[in-house]
Design an enzyme around this catalytic site. Structure first.
Site, PDB file in Angstrom:
ATOM      1  CG  PHE A 155      44.727  41.268  37.286  1.00 41.38           C
ATOM      2  CD1 PHE A 155      44.234  41.996  36.206  1.00 41.38           C
ATOM      3  CD2 PHE A 155      45.054  39.939  37.088  1.00 41.38           C
ATOM      4  CE1 PHE A 155      44.076  41.410  34.973  1.00 41.38           C
ATOM      5  CE2 PHE A 155      44.900  39.344  35.848  1.00 41.38           C
ATOM      6  CZ  PHE A 155      44.410  40.078  34.784  1.00 41.38           C
ATOM      7  CE  LYS A 156      41.012  37.966  34.495  1.00 43.83           C
ATOM      8  NZ  LYS A 156      42.171  37.235  34.860  1.00 43.83           N
ATOM      9  CG  ASP A 157      38.631  41.439  42.714  1.00 45.25           C
ATOM     10  OD1 ASP A 157      37.615  40.906  42.207  1.00 45.25           O
ATOM     11  OD2 ASP A 157      39.331  40.876  43.585  1.00 45.25           O
ATOM     12  CG  LEU A 160      35.290  42.310  36.498  1.00 44.72           C
ATOM     13  CD1 LEU A 160      35.721  40.857  36.458  1.00 44.72           C
ATOM     14  CD2 LEU A 160      33.998  42.513  35.720  1.00 44.72           C
ATOM     15  CB  THR A 192      37.644  36.030  34.250  1.00 45.88           C
ATOM     16  OG1 THR A 192      38.955  36.366  33.820  1.00 45.88           O
ATOM     17  CG2 THR A 192      36.652  37.048  33.723  1.00 45.88           C
TER      18      THR A 192
END
Length: 179
Positions: free
Chosen positions: A111-113, A116, A146
């Site tokens: 989900f950090k994409d 980021l 991450t």
């Protein structure tokens, strides 16, 4: 719009400066000084538009010191071709009362994409506006996904280097191999 520190003792600064600094002088996080009014239903007329087009509508209210062209380009580069769903973050209806927002279609399936993929582009644009060019070094400490998402997002950003630290034997084998 200006950004203020969550700790309250750092001066307010514009969004590009907040993105460059990362953390305020008083060690607080930068937050918007106010929330912009996007209207009653800002997506009513664009419900069939892409995720990138919707992101642009929101981001231009929060990042007014970026040009519309720079923001549009960043949204397209971040969310157009590098997600394995044409919708970037599709909503799946499980039944009439339950829906799920899928945030795992990015290049690292994390989900950090979502953040980021665009943050490196915003950072690079902010760096280009600096009077004196310099290299920015980002240090990331992680015990999970991450690291890979950060490495992927910042991989080809001019003027930025990234180092990821993770605990010895503190990440899974697949996470270590990804990094």
């Amino acid at each position: 719009m200006e950004y203020i520190s969550t700790r309250g003792s750092a001066p307010a600064i514009p969004s590009q400066k907040a993105i460059l600094k990362g953390i305020a002088e008083d060690q607080g996080l930068f937050v918007p000084s106010h929330l912009p009014n996007l209207g009653f239903n800002p997506f009513a007329e664009i419900e069939n538009d892409s995720y990138a087009e919707r992101a642009l509508i929101i981001l231009r209210s929060f990042l007014p010191d970026y040009s519309p062209a720079d923001l549009g380009s960043a949204c397209e580069k971040a969310y157009a071709g590098n997600f394995d769903s044409s919708q970037t973050a599709p909503v799946r209806f499980l039944d009439d009362a339950t829906a799920v927002l899928e945030l795992w279609h990015g290049p690292t399936q994390a989900f950090k994409d979502m953040a980021l993929q665009i943050m490196p582009l915003l950072l690079s644009t902010a760096l280009q506006g600096e009077k004196t060019p310099y290299e920015l070094v980002i240090l990331v400490a992680t015990s999970g996904d991450t690291g890979k998402a950060a490495l992927e997002g910042f991989a080809a950003v001019p003027g930025v280097r990234i180092f990821v630290f993770y605990p010895h034997e503190g990440v899974s084998r697949i996470q270590r191999l990804q990094m």
